[in-house]
Write a protein that holds these residues in place. Structure first.
Motif, PDB file in Angstrom:
ATOM      1  N   GLY A  95      -6.605   3.370  15.354  1.00  0.00           N
ATOM      2  CA  GLY A  95      -7.757   2.621  15.996  1.00  0.00           C
ATOM      3  C   GLY A  95      -7.952   1.304  15.436  1.00  0.00           C
ATOM      4  N   THR A  96      -8.430   1.428  14.109  1.00  0.00           N
ATOM      5  CA  THR A  96      -8.455   0.259  13.122  1.00  0.00           C
ATOM      6  C   THR A  96      -7.286  -0.862  13.359  1.00  0.00           C
ATOM      7  OG1 THR A  96      -9.876   1.570  11.660  1.00  0.00           O
ATOM      8  CG2 THR A  96      -9.071  -0.586  10.840  1.00  0.00           C
ATOM      9  N   MET A 110       4.915   2.237   2.501  1.00  0.00           N
ATOM     10  CA  MET A 110       4.607   1.194   3.243  1.00  0.00           C
ATOM     11  C   MET A 110       3.468   0.618   2.715  1.00  0.00           C
ATOM     12  SD  MET A 110       5.735   3.092   6.521  1.00  0.00           S
ATOM     13  CE  MET A 110       5.324   1.666   7.782  1.00  0.00           C
ATOM     14  N   ILE A 111       2.459   1.236   2.309  1.00  0.00           N
ATOM     15  CA  ILE A 111       1.135   0.870   2.010  1.00  0.00           C
ATOM     16  C   ILE A 111       1.059   0.177   0.614  1.00  0.00           C
ATOM     17  CG2 ILE A 111      -1.320   1.635   1.036  1.00  0.00           C
ATOM     18  CD1 ILE A 111      -0.896   4.023   2.734  1.00  0.00           C
ATOM     19  N   ASP A 112       1.948   0.479  -0.304  1.00  0.00           N
ATOM     20  CA  ASP A 112       2.056  -0.246  -1.429  1.00  0.00           C
ATOM     21  C   ASP A 112       2.499  -1.561  -1.070  1.00  0.00           C
ATOM     22  OD1 ASP A 112       0.983   1.541  -3.480  1.00  0.00           O
ATOM     23  OD2 ASP A 112       2.771   2.532  -3.760  1.00  0.00           O
ATOM     24  N   ARG A 151      -8.779  -3.511   1.914  1.00  0.00           N
ATOM     25  CA  ARG A 151      -9.637  -2.439   1.741  1.00  0.00           C
ATOM     26  C   ARG A 151      -9.073  -0.947   2.636  1.00  0.00           C
ATOM     27  NH1 ARG A 151     -13.538  -5.276   2.975  1.00  0.00           N
ATOM     28  NH2 ARG A 151     -13.541  -4.638   5.506  1.00  0.00           N
ATOM     29  N   THR A 152      -8.623  -1.315   3.856  1.00  0.00           N
ATOM     30  CA  THR A 152      -8.307  -0.113   4.652  1.00  0.00           C
ATOM     31  C   THR A 152      -6.955   0.479   4.061  1.00  0.00           C
ATOM     32  OG1 THR A 152      -9.238  -1.188   6.625  1.00  0.00           O
ATOM     33  CG2 THR A 152      -7.666   0.552   6.773  1.00  0.00           C
ATOM     34  N   LYS A 204      -4.433   4.789   1.065  1.00  0.00           N
ATOM     35  CA  LYS A 204      -3.487   5.662   0.042  1.00  0.00           C
ATOM     36  C   LYS A 204      -4.125   6.683  -0.740  1.00  0.00           C
ATOM     37  CE  LYS A 204      -1.092   4.038  -4.250  1.00  0.00           C
ATOM     38  NZ  LYS A 204      -0.525   2.920  -4.993  1.00  0.00           N
ATOM     39  N   ASN A 205      -5.624   6.413  -0.905  1.00  0.00           N
ATOM     40  CA  ASN A 205      -6.068   7.403  -1.883  1.00  0.00           C
ATOM     41  C   ASN A 205      -6.325   8.657  -0.883  1.00  0.00           C
ATOM     42  OD1 ASN A 205      -6.972   5.665  -3.826  1.00  0.00           O
ATOM     43  ND2 ASN A 205      -8.746   4.981  -3.001  1.00  0.00           N
ATOM     44  N   THR A 206      -6.608   8.496   0.428  1.00  0.00           N
ATOM     45  CA  THR A 206      -6.531   9.625   1.336  1.00  0.00           C
ATOM     46  C   THR A 206      -5.142  10.429   1.411  1.00  0.00           C
ATOM     47  OG1 THR A 206      -8.248   8.863   2.784  1.00  0.00           O
ATOM     48  CG2 THR A 206      -7.000  10.728   3.696  1.00  0.00           C
ATOM     49  N   GLN A 207      -4.180   9.466   1.317  1.00  0.00           N
ATOM     50  CA  GLN A 207      -2.940  10.408   1.168  1.00  0.00           C
ATOM     51  C   GLN A 207      -2.582  11.014   0.103  1.00  0.00           C
ATOM     52  OE1 GLN A 207       0.365   8.509   3.565  1.00  0.00           O
ATOM     53  NE2 GLN A 207      -0.987   7.623   5.102  1.00  0.00           N
TER      54      GLN A 207
END
Length: 222
Positions: free
Chosen positions: A109-110, A182-184, A197-198, A203-206
């Motif tokens: 959604g974000t 992908m986040i990196d 920020r998101t 990354k922290n969550t995963q």
């Protein structure tokens, strides 16, 4: 690119047990998670609307490519998470599946709200992973890093009991490793505060998920 929808029939088909109360309890739990997925999506949209609009990334930007590709990547995780929540037999697997489904639906959604606020379509003209240096080389048979193949998804849907639990954990571990890659990639190039920020939160969550997924897999295989 949008997340897959889940029908009431899909959500209420659970394993048959000898205890007449357990199927009803599982159906209720699945409906609760389904509702949480919808709420997470709405909260994700709201969160995206509240992010600051300093500059608008263009259609070919890394931010737009990341939002589009990660939406598809997350959508598969949501689908697998719901399978684990609905039909898993290990309580920890059921819990992890539900958490991943609700959390990643909110992040979808974000990201979709970012695209709308930037005046961009949910899908773009760029090839998958083109936003990331050498990213196109990581795509295999149209699948982004870590994603399950159609054959693997079919096997997961057909699996039962401990086989389903173990297969879900194995697929989701690989899926998260690909997602972090992908986040990196977007963190290396983006200067958009809301995206950075998101992405860091993702990354922290995963990474936390990976710790739990690996521990559960070791326990089930031990």
């Amino acid at each position: 690119m949008t997340a897959p929808t889940t029908t009431d029939r899909d959500l209420t088909e659970g394993p048959v047990t000898d205890d007449g109360g357990r199927p009803a309890a599982r159906r209720f739990g699945v409906l609760v998670v389904a509702a949480a997925v919808v709420v997470g999506l709405l909260l994700g949209y709201a969160g995206g609307l509240l992010t600051p609009k300093l500059t608008r990334p263009g259609d070919a930007s890394a931010e737009a490519g990341f939002a589009r590709d990660m939406t598809s990547h997350h959508a598969q995780a949501v689908a697998m998470g719901l399978i684990a929540f609905q039909r898993g037999t290990d309580p920890e697997v059921v819990s992890i599946g539900g958490d991943i489904a609700t959390g990643q639906q909110g992040e979808i959604g974000t990201m979709q709200t970012w695209l709308r606020s930037w005046g961009l379509d949910p899908s773009g003209s760029q090839p998958r992973m083109a936003w990331m240096p050498d990213g196109e080389d990581t795509v295999r048979d149209g699948l982004m890093p870590g994603m399950a193949t159609p054959e693997e998804l079919a096997k997961l849907r057909a699996a039962q009991g401990r086989e389903l639990d173990v297969l879900f954990l194995e697929l989701m571990i690989r899926h998260h490793i690909g997602g972090i890659h992908m986040i990196d990639g977007v963190l290396d190039v983006s200067d958009q505060p809301d995206v950075v920020r998101t992405a860091r939160t993702m990354k922290n969550t995963q990474q936390t998920d990976l710790t739990n997924l690996r521990a559960a897999l070791d326990r089930l295989k031990g």
